[in-house]
Design an enzyme around this catalytic site. Structure first.
Site, PDB file in Angstrom:
ATOM      1  CD  GLU A 115       5.115 151.829  65.036  1.00 50.45           C
ATOM      2  OE1 GLU A 115       4.785 150.923  64.244  1.00 50.45           O
ATOM      3  OE2 GLU A 115       6.100 151.728  65.798  1.00 50.45           O
ATOM      4  CB  CYS A 144       3.006 150.472  67.839  1.00 47.98           C
ATOM      5  SG  CYS A 144       4.653 150.609  68.583  1.00 47.98           S
TER       6      CYS A 144
END
Length: 191
Positions: A115, A144
């Protein structure tokens, strides 16, 4: 709604394929595909920064644990093991890790999550994820999730629960739609 489900499945399958084919992590292959206005705008994989040694160049994961490339095992560590378990792959010797968290600790120090890589690529291109959907093979971890919130994605679709994926509720509280969509590995045309 059926059309959205098919697109969600398509992009998640694409993320899964990217992870399986291109992730360099010996433990988990993870990918994040960010889609906006029905187009992929960024793809991130878990791994080390460009030019750095990859996890799968040091570690091999086996059913009985991780093995580490012998060149990365300190001789003092070898001296403390009576008879180290060895594995030879492609002419390279690997030593069984005595610490079950050896890979995990290395990964936390050297690897970037998928991510973060995807969001970082957007920033490098001066593109934004406002209103986009992030398709992630594994549910995002707390850090994330915070990055996805800051990037202002609208939706997160993930296939597999990650044992450190504790950011789902945080994203929901921030107004992000979170969808768990387990994947069947076999693709079938439903049209």
């Amino acid at each position: 709604m059926e059309k959205q489900r098919l697109w969600d499945e398509t992009w998640l399958l694409f993320a899964d394929m990217m992870a399986e084919r291109h992730s360099k992590c010996a433990s988990k292959s993870v990918a994040c595909v960010i889609v906006k206005d029905e187009k992929p705008i960024s793809i991130g994989l878990n791994g080390t920064p460009s030019g750095h040694t990859n996890c799968n160049e040091i570690y091999i994961k086996q059913e009985d644990g991780f093995y580490k490339h012998a060149d990365y095992v300190a001789s003092t560590d070898l001296d403390m093991i009576n008879e180290p378990a060895r594995l030879i792959r492609g002419g390279v010797t690997y030593i069984k890790c005595t610490d079950p968290y050896d890979h995990h600790h290395w990964s936390k120090q050297h690897e970037i999550h998928a991510e973060i890589n995807a969001i970082g690529k957007l920033a490098a291109d001066s593109t934004n994820a406002f209103g986009a959907t992030a398709y992630v093979t594994h549910s995002p971890c707390h850090a994330c999730s915070l990055a996805l919130i800051a990037a202002r994605v609208a939706r997160v679709v993930y296939a597999v629960g990650y044992e450190h994926g504790d950011g789902l509720e945080l994203m929901r509280e921030s107004g992000i739609e979170v969808l768990h969509m387990p994947l069947e590995k076999m693709y079938k045309n439903t049209l």
